[in-house]
Design a protein around this motif. Structure first.
Motif, PDB file in Angstrom:
ATOM      1  N   PHE A   1       0.804  -1.504  -0.008  1.00 36.31           N
ATOM      2  CA  PHE A   1       0.016  -0.207  -0.030  1.00 36.31           C
ATOM      3  C   PHE A   1       0.984   1.372  -0.033  1.00 36.31           C
ATOM      4  O   PHE A   1       0.722   2.220  -0.932  1.00 36.31           O
ATOM      5  N   VAL A   2       1.981   1.227   0.679  1.00 37.29           N
ATOM      6  CA  VAL A   2       2.714   2.380   0.917  1.00 37.29           C
ATOM      7  C   VAL A   2       3.560   2.667  -0.706  1.00 37.29           C
ATOM      8  O   VAL A   2       3.696   3.868  -1.003  1.00 37.29           O
ATOM      9  N   ILE A   3       4.127   1.436  -1.050  1.00 34.67           N
ATOM     10  CA  ILE A   3       4.621   1.517  -2.518  1.00 34.67           C
ATOM     11  C   ILE A   3       3.506   2.009  -3.481  1.00 34.67           C
ATOM     12  O   ILE A   3       3.870   2.899  -4.142  1.00 34.67           O
ATOM     13  N   GLY A   4       2.584   1.671  -3.428  1.00 30.34           N
ATOM     14  CA  GLY A   4       1.321   2.143  -4.250  1.00 30.34           C
ATOM     15  C   GLY A   4       1.028   3.603  -4.086  1.00 30.34           C
ATOM     16  O   GLY A   4       0.967   4.388  -5.218  1.00 30.34           O
ATOM     17  N   PHE A   5       1.273   4.139  -2.781  1.00 37.61           N
ATOM     18  CA  PHE A   5       0.774   5.601  -2.718  1.00 37.61           C
ATOM     19  C   PHE A   5       1.969   6.319  -3.354  1.00 37.61           C
ATOM     20  O   PHE A   5       1.648   7.325  -3.963  1.00 37.61           O
ATOM     21  N   LEU A   6       3.176   5.878  -3.050  1.00 39.46           N
ATOM     22  CA  LEU A   6       4.500   6.768  -3.506  1.00 39.46           C
ATOM     23  C   LEU A   6       4.438   6.557  -4.967  1.00 39.46           C
ATOM     24  O   LEU A   6       4.800   7.892  -5.726  1.00 39.46           O
ATOM     25  N   LEU A   7       4.153   5.394  -5.681  1.00 39.41           N
ATOM     26  CA  LEU A   7       4.148   5.284  -7.087  1.00 39.41           C
ATOM     27  C   LEU A   7       2.899   6.215  -7.833  1.00 39.41           C
ATOM     28  O   LEU A   7       3.173   6.761  -8.880  1.00 39.41           O
ATOM     29  N   GLY A   8       1.913   6.412  -7.064  1.00 40.75           N
ATOM     30  CA  GLY A   8       0.851   7.359  -7.509  1.00 40.75           C
ATOM     31  C   GLY A   8       1.249   8.715  -7.524  1.00 40.75           C
ATOM     32  O   GLY A   8       0.604   9.681  -8.481  1.00 40.75           O
ATOM     33  N   ARG A   9       2.265   9.130  -6.735  1.00 42.10           N
ATOM     34  CA  ARG A   9       2.478  10.418  -6.820  1.00 42.10           C
ATOM     35  C   ARG A   9       3.584  10.587  -7.732  1.00 42.10           C
ATOM     36  O   ARG A   9       3.823  11.953  -8.185  1.00 42.10           O
ATOM     37  N   ALA A  10       4.328   9.615  -8.152  1.00 38.29           N
ATOM     38  CA  ALA A  10       5.536   9.749  -9.136  1.00 38.29           C
ATOM     39  C   ALA A  10       5.199  10.228 -10.137  1.00 38.29           C
ATOM     40  O   ALA A  10       4.452   9.823 -11.055  1.00 38.29           O
ATOM     41  N   VAL A  11       6.046  11.246 -11.003  1.00 41.04           N
ATOM     42  CA  VAL A  11       5.830  11.949 -12.105  1.00 41.04           C
ATOM     43  C   VAL A  11       7.107  12.159 -12.641  1.00 41.04           C
ATOM     44  O   VAL A  11       8.097  12.674 -11.875  1.00 41.04           O
ATOM     45  N   ILE A  12       7.508  11.864 -13.888  1.00 46.14           N
ATOM     46  CA  ILE A  12       8.782  12.173 -14.571  1.00 46.14           C
ATOM     47  C   ILE A  12       8.402  13.131 -15.782  1.00 46.14           C
ATOM     48  O   ILE A  12       7.085  12.912 -16.376  1.00 46.14           O
ATOM     49  N   LEU A  13       9.408  13.975 -16.202  1.00 44.73           N
ATOM     50  CA  LEU A  13       9.330  14.580 -17.351  1.00 44.73           C
ATOM     51  C   LEU A  13       8.084  15.649 -17.361  1.00 44.73           C
ATOM     52  O   LEU A  13       7.492  15.924 -18.219  1.00 44.73           O
ATOM     53  N   THR A  14       7.705  15.919 -15.943  1.00 44.42           N
ATOM     54  CA  THR A  14       6.684  17.014 -15.425  1.00 44.42           C
ATOM     55  C   THR A  14       5.334  16.349 -15.712  1.00 44.42           C
ATOM     56  O   THR A  14       4.286  17.040 -15.058  1.00 44.42           O
ATOM     57  N   GLN A  15       5.153  15.389 -16.808  1.00 46.27           N
ATOM     58  CA  GLN A  15       3.742  15.049 -16.850  1.00 46.27           C
ATOM     59  C   GLN A  15       3.230  13.452 -17.052  1.00 46.27           C
ATOM     60  O   GLN A  15       2.335  13.167 -17.512  1.00 46.27           O
ATOM     61  N   VAL A  16       4.474  12.917 -17.372  1.00 50.75           N
ATOM     62  CA  VAL A  16       4.478  11.440 -17.628  1.00 50.75           C
ATOM     63  C   VAL A  16       4.321  10.338 -16.244  1.00 50.75           C
ATOM     64  O   VAL A  16       5.087  11.066 -15.341  1.00 50.75           O
ATOM     65  N   THR A  17       3.449   9.843 -16.098  1.00 52.01           N
ATOM     66  CA  THR A  17       3.297   8.736 -14.843  1.00 52.01           C
ATOM     67  C   THR A  17       3.152   7.561 -15.564  1.00 52.01           C
ATOM     68  O   THR A  17       1.988   6.646 -15.705  1.00 52.01           O
TER      69      THR A  17
ATOM     70  N   THR B   1       8.467  11.214  -3.366  1.00 56.73           N
ATOM     71  CA  THR B   1       8.760  12.020  -2.092  1.00 56.73           C
ATOM     72  C   THR B   1       9.356  13.174  -2.540  1.00 56.73           C
ATOM     73  O   THR B   1       9.565  14.157  -1.912  1.00 56.73           O
ATOM     74  N   ILE B   2       9.169  13.539  -4.017  1.00 53.64           N
ATOM     75  CA  ILE B   2       9.863  14.853  -4.541  1.00 53.64           C
ATOM     76  C   ILE B   2       8.906  15.820  -3.980  1.00 53.64           C
ATOM     77  O   ILE B   2       7.635  15.896  -4.163  1.00 53.64           O
ATOM     78  N   GLY B   3       9.449  17.058  -3.245  1.00 51.51           N
ATOM     79  CA  GLY B   3       8.533  18.146  -2.922  1.00 51.51           C
ATOM     80  C   GLY B   3       8.237  17.924  -1.461  1.00 51.51           C
ATOM     81  O   GLY B   3       7.908  18.799  -1.025  1.00 51.51           O
ATOM     82  N   TRP B   4       8.777  16.810  -0.697  1.00 48.94           N
ATOM     83  CA  TRP B   4       8.478  16.931   0.680  1.00 48.94           C
ATOM     84  C   TRP B   4       9.747  17.513   1.288  1.00 48.94           C
ATOM     85  O   TRP B   4      10.990  17.036   1.002  1.00 48.94           O
ATOM     86  N   VAL B   5       9.575  18.236   1.964  1.00 45.78           N
ATOM     87  CA  VAL B   5      10.813  19.159   2.787  1.00 45.78           C
ATOM     88  C   VAL B   5      10.253  19.430   4.174  1.00 45.78           C
ATOM     89  O   VAL B   5       9.190  19.647   4.634  1.00 45.78           O
ATOM     90  N   VAL B   6      11.416  18.936   5.106  1.00 46.62           N
ATOM     91  CA  VAL B   6      11.287  19.227   6.588  1.00 46.62           C
ATOM     92  C   VAL B   6      12.251  20.172   6.900  1.00 46.62           C
ATOM     93  O   VAL B   6      13.355  19.540   6.828  1.00 46.62           O
ATOM     94  N   TYR B   7      11.981  21.203   7.613  1.00 46.80           N
ATOM     95  CA  TYR B   7      13.209  22.088   8.116  1.00 46.80           C
ATOM     96  C   TYR B   7      14.076  22.385   6.960  1.00 46.80           C
ATOM     97  O   TYR B   7      14.988  22.578   7.517  1.00 46.80           O
TER      98      TYR B   7
ATOM     99  N   GLU C   1      13.605  13.451  -0.164  1.00 45.48           N
ATOM    100  CA  GLU C   1      14.378  12.746  -1.313  1.00 45.48           C
ATOM    101  C   GLU C   1      15.565  12.576  -1.310  1.00 45.48           C
ATOM    102  O   GLU C   1      15.916  11.611  -1.635  1.00 45.48           O
ATOM    103  N   ASN C   2      16.445  13.654  -0.921  1.00 43.33           N
ATOM    104  CA  ASN C   2      17.711  13.576  -1.052  1.00 43.33           C
ATOM    105  C   ASN C   2      18.267  12.814   0.128  1.00 43.33           C
ATOM    106  O   ASN C   2      19.122  12.060   0.073  1.00 43.33           O
ATOM    107  N   ILE C   3      17.526  12.939   1.322  1.00 40.58           N
ATOM    108  CA  ILE C   3      17.937  12.080   2.395  1.00 40.58           C
ATOM    109  C   ILE C   3      17.689  10.635   2.174  1.00 40.58           C
ATOM    110  O   ILE C   3      18.501   9.708   2.575  1.00 40.58           O
ATOM    111  N   LEU C   4      16.543  10.284   1.764  1.00 42.96           N
ATOM    112  CA  LEU C   4      16.394   8.794   1.547  1.00 42.96           C
ATOM    113  C   LEU C   4      17.106   8.125   0.276  1.00 42.96           C
ATOM    114  O   LEU C   4      17.571   7.138   0.378  1.00 42.96           O
ATOM    115  N   SER C   5      17.455   8.932  -0.489  1.00 40.15           N
ATOM    116  CA  SER C   5      18.239   8.385  -1.782  1.00 40.15           C
ATOM    117  C   SER C   5      19.457   8.241  -1.252  1.00 40.15           C
ATOM    118  O   SER C   5      20.431   7.106  -1.706  1.00 40.15           O
TER     119      SER C   5
END
Length: 813
Positions: free
Chosen positions: A31-47, A193-199, A204-208
């Motif tokens: 479920f978590v993987i599906g949620f994140l892949l539902g958010r994933a977008v490349i080349l600004t508009q390709v899913t 996770t692109i766009g998630w920012v904490v403080y 995205e950078n931390i997890l990668s």
């Protein structure tokens, strides 16, 4: 204190079990993987991730498909991009409709799934573009085709990577394709996770970077840099501003893998150094602080990761220590199961042997019962209708019984009763004495035949019991050999390789299977030697100095081409060696001799010399003796004791022979470690041992093989010494000197007068002397085998290596 620790351990174990149930069995991880892949977008508009993931889950775990559909739609909706949400919903609907048609057409979903995803993504994107824009432009077609092609590839990747996540335990290592697919799946999750920012720090950078740290620590430089490249590339497709991240992640993964020996600190330092270098070069000093802080947070998360997780992951990565230990544990389990099965068979054969052995327990009772049966059979024909039956068997039973058993025992030895006092007494006791004596004499032949048959059955059962016991011992020893673990000798292999290379020789690989004293087993690969004999002349003497015992080349497989390698197999040299010489002649100078001989070097460090003489001459005798030798060879090679082996050969021959053709056997077993010898002579003439001017005769009395099913093999033991000569011969030699009154004394004198110690010359000289004695006539098949026991002196002297390591070796069992 111990109770609190046990309670804590139980609590941790229970929590771990509950997490596994929630994550794997109930599908929370999917479920978590599906949620994140539902958010994933490349080349600004390709899913391209949502539909392939849904298709892979629908194929692998159809019961989870509704939950994954909700997760994908929830993830897309969380981005506030209703266009992508509508595309995912429309794509899932089209997928289900097309799948329905495929199901009705009886096509296989396994083969059509990538094409189905391609068609779904293409039709869904074109339909949505047509609805929203009212027209289709070339860019719509190109974008839809690219997205469909990516979806088709991602479907294959997800099919391989989802089982890695969903399976609780795996017994096999991950393939390279599965590792890469798993990395791609994780990287595509990070795009969610692109766009998630904490403080001010990018999740995205931390997890990668955390992902790169984990894989660099687990798999080394190769896996770490691969994860960095793949993750950086996918993140760059999702956000062009993150393109420099690919270089940093790849370089950090490479450095972290190279510093893996420094454990977590070394891998963490690799990431920080890579971040510092790439950040200064690519982004400028103003971005140095946030990049270093993000890397530091990733390192902190890495330090907080339980070692159990990394160890569990390492078991599935080929080349890691954990994976090697896991494979070793699996092989150990297979080995133990195999050894237990062999041990069970050994116990089964032992039980069968015991059941055949318990034959003569009631032997005395059986003999008395046989006498009673015999006398009852006699009385049926004589006493049954006699008017004095009551007087003889009711009033005088003991007296009548003693008379008849006495007559029976007398007639066992002779055909007529010669004990006149017994006959006179029995005439006075019985009115039909002559008739009773005649009946006992006539029935005695049946009685003897019956006893002989039972005796043969008992002997046959004893032979079978001995054979089963021998097989049981062999299988028991084999089970013990299986259970012997190969020692971990990697350090010794490196030391031997370094010592030999320090002398200027190039060695490709060294594998040590045993360093036990007297049982060394080493394999080595060297560059093509061109037939110069480097293994025998140089490497074996070096190993002899290193291992402090004589090492020889057991086998050498030379390279056929210059770019290939030679395989050398080294082992312990025996303390003694045996040189043999053979001379034989057929009766009348014919081509085919009834004698056969063989010299066999057994794997247990024993050397066997055997001569068999088939009864008579010619082809049939030759066939009989040859089969005897071949059968003996096979049984001895199996590891069965030589006494049991000879009894087995005898039982086979006695059961097989329908006519009276028998074989003699002269067997000598020499132990190459201490030169002790055992002689088993079955119907053969004496053998001779020459030690200096002294000649000893070895003889024993055993019938030829195949005459009777069972006989006791008399074993003669003798301690041989270096320089001793052993002369074995067939009985045709004595036939060749039949005019000599005492052939044993004559042979001892001829052997004592020998002026040479070369086995072949001795065999030829004795054969020539025997033929000359009969003026050139050869009245029987003759065979002479001469063996000389020598100390095993290596051909090449030991080459000392001053930097050689010292090994503490065990003595071979």
């Amino acid at each position: 204190m111990e109770r609190s620790k046990s309670r804590m351990g139980k609590w941790v174990h229970g929590l771990k079990a509950k997490l596994e149930i929630v994550l794997f069995q109930r599908g929370l991880l999917l479920f978590v993987i599906g949620f994140l892949l539902g958010r994933a977008v490349i080349l600004t508009q390709v899913t391209p991730f949502a539909i392939p993931f849904f298709g892979a889950v629908f194929f692998l775990k159809r019961e989870r498909a509704p939950m994954i559909m909700i997760a994908l739609l929830a993830g897309a909706a969380s981005t506030s991009n209703f266009y992508n949400t509508a595309f995912i919903m429309l794509g899932i609907i089209v997928f289900l409709i097309i799948n329905r048609f495929i199901k009705l057409s009886s096509l296989s979903l396994v083969r059509t799934l990538p094409i189905l995803v391609f068609a779904t993504s293409l039709l869904g994107r074109l339909a949505l573009s047509l609805i929203t824009e009212r027209s289709l432009m070339n860019t719509n077609w190109i974008l839809a085709a690219v997205e469909g092609a990516l979806g088709m590839i991602l479907t294959i990747i997800f099919i391989q990577s989802i089982p890695v996540l969903s399976m609780k335990k795996r017994t096999a290592a991950l393939k390279n394709e599965e590792i890469i697919s798993f990395i791609i799946l994780l990287a595509t999750m990070l795009t969610g996770t692109i766009g998630w920012v904490v403080y001010g720090f990018s999740i995205e950078n931390i997890l990668s970077r955390y992902l790169v740290l984990i894989f660099a620590y687990v798999g080394g430089a190769a896996i770490g840099s691969t994860v960095g490249v793949v993750t950086g590339l996918i993140l760059a497709l999702a956000n062009v501003a993150s393109l420099y991240q690919m270089s940093m992640l790849a370089f950090s993964g490479l450095l972290g893998g190279l510093l893996k020996d420094g454990r977590k600190i070394g891998v963490g330092m690799g990431l920080l150094i890579g971040t510092l270098l790439i950040a200064l070069y690519g982004s400028g000093p103003e971005f140095l602080y946030p990049n270093l802080m993000e890397s530091a947070i990733a390192v902190l998360l890495f330090f907080c990761t339980p070692s159990g997780i990394t160890s569990q992951l390492s078991k599935y990565i080929p080349g890691t220590v954990e994976h090697a230990n896991e494979q070793q544990q699996y092989l150990r389990k297979v080995r133990d199961v195999t050894a237990n099965r062999v041990e069970q068979f050994s116990n089964l054969f032992q039980a069968l042997s015991s059941s055949f052995t318990d034959v003569d327990v009631q032997q005395d009772d059986q003999s008395e019962r046989e006498v009673d049966y015999f006398l009852s059979h006699v009385t049926e024909k004589t006493c049954q209708n006699c008017f004095k039956k009551e007087t003889c068997w009711a009033k005088n039973f003991d007296k009548t019984y003693d008379y008849m058993t006495g007559i029976m025992h007398e007639l066992e030895q002779t055909t007529e009763l010669k004990n006149y006092s017994l006959k006179r007494d029995f005439d006075q006791h019985c009115i039909k004495a002559n008739k009773v004596i005649d009946i006992i004499g006539k029935e005695m032949s049946h009685y003897h035949a019956n006893r002989m048959l039972k005796k043969q059955v008992r002997e046959s059962r004893k032979i079978v019991a001995d054979q089963l016991r021998g097989v049981s011992h062999v299988m028991g020893d084999f089970a013990k050999e299986i259970q012997k673990e190969r020692d971990n000798l990697h350090q010794q292999e490196e030391q031997i390789m370094d010592a030999i290379q320090s002398m200027g020789l190039e060695v490709g690989q060294v594998e040590i299977y045993s360093l036990d004293e007297g049982n060394v087993d080493v394999e080595m690969k060297i560059p093509a030697c061109g037939g110069r004999g480097e293994g025998e002349k140089v490497i074996a003497p070096m190993l002899s100095d290193i291992l402090k015992e004589n090492i020889v080349v057991k086998k050498e497989v030379c390279a056929e081409h210059e770019h290939e390698t030679c395989h050398l197999y080294f082992g312990s040299a025996r303390d003694f060696i045996v040189e043999t010489g053979v001379a034989n002649a057929a009766k009348g100078g014919a081509w085919i001799s009834g004698d056969s001989h063989s010299t066999i070097e057994l794997g247990a460090g024993k050397y066997a010399i055997a001569i068999s003489d088939g009864m008579g001459n010619g082809e049939r005798a030759h066939q009989e003796s040859t089969e005897t030798i071949q059968l003996l060879q096979k049984i001895l090679h199996s590891g069965i004791d030589e006494t049991v082996a000879i009894k087995s050969v005898n039982s086979v021959l006695s059961l097989r022979n329908t006519d009276e053709i028998f074989s003699t056997l002269d067997l000598a077993m020499i132990d190459l470690q201490d030169a002790s010898a055992k002689f088993l002579k079955i119907g053969s003439i004496p053998s001779f041992i020459k030690r200096g001017d002294r000649v000893m005769m070895i003889e024993s009395a055993n019938l030829p093989m195949g005459i009777i099913p069972e006989f006791d093999v008399e074993v003669v033991s003798e301690q041989l010494k270096a320089g001793d000569l052993l002369i074995m011969m067939s009985d045709g030699i004595y036939e060749g000197v039949k005019n000599i009154e005492n052939p044993e004394f004559w042979m001892k004198r001829k052997i004592r007068e020998l002026a040479t110690d070369k086995p072949q010359e001795i065999a030829d000289l004795i054969m020539e002397e025997v033929i000359r004695t009969e003026y050139g006539r050869i009245d029987d098949d003759m065979t002479i085998v001469v063996a000389r026991v020598k100390r095993n002196i290596p051909k090449w002297s030991t080459i000392p290596i001053y930097s050689a390591p010292s090994f503490r070796k065990k003595k071979a069992q």
